[in-house]
Every structure is written in C-alpha cells, then in structure tokens.
Design a protein around this motif. Sequence first.
Motif: not given
Length: 148
Positions: A12, A22, A28, A32, A80
Amino acid sequence: MPGQPPNIARFTFLDERARRFYPDWDAFAEVTVSILRTEAGRDPRNKELHDLVGELGTRSEEFRKLWGEHNVRHHGTGFKTFDHPIVGEMTLAFEGLEMAAEPGLTLTIYTAEPGSPSAERMQLLASWAASEYGNAVHAEPGRTRTES
C-alpha cells in the motif's frame, strides 16, 4: 517488495502500483494504518510489527501522517474495490474470520455479488490464474513454460 515476504502495508505505501490497484487508495491506506495500530495495541512487544512500522514511517510520508492520527479500528466486514491489471475493476464484499487456534490471525474472505460484473471478472481471473498455474506446473523444473 523483492526479498520481503508479501505484506499489504508495504504494498500500500511503498509500491506505486497500489494507487492503481486500490481506486480509493486514501480510504484503503487509512484502514491499513488503523489495523496496524490495532495490532500494535494488542501486541506492543511484537518486534516484526515494530520493524514494519519503523520501515513504513521512514519510507512513506503518507504513512507517517496517518500513523500520527492514532486511529484504531477493527475492520471485520465491508466492501473493497480493486483495479486488477488483468481483469479490471472489481468491488468485493469481505469478512474477516478470527482464527481461534491462532490468536491474532485473521482469515479474510472476499466474494462478489452473484451475476455482477465483479463476479464475471472474478471468474475470468480464476480461469487466467488456473491457466498460468497449469503452465508453471507442466514446465520443466527451474524453467517457465515459455522457456521449455
């Protein structure tokens, strides 16, 4: 990341492909970091987690900013959206299942709404993955199918 075990937080924050993968990267990324904070609270002496937070904090300004907000969140269910490079965008429902035999380990299951474009893309992805896996299995040891 090469030489590192797969890790969603590293992907990420340290891999530029994550922003394409994403579509709602900001949300997101927040989730995370919140999950990492939750885990840090559960196991404050976890050296691997400490090392991961230190690595992300030194290499990602976005991570440092979000970590400094001190958000904690249990992230058990929801939706998601992913933009997969092979099949395109998919919105999937997910549910995390705590593993009673392994405290701290969660199995996350993703599903697509039956009949939806996301379900069709999941089937296409499964077919593609089976084809790729089948090619690798039938290749000579140490060689890919295309090298045979």
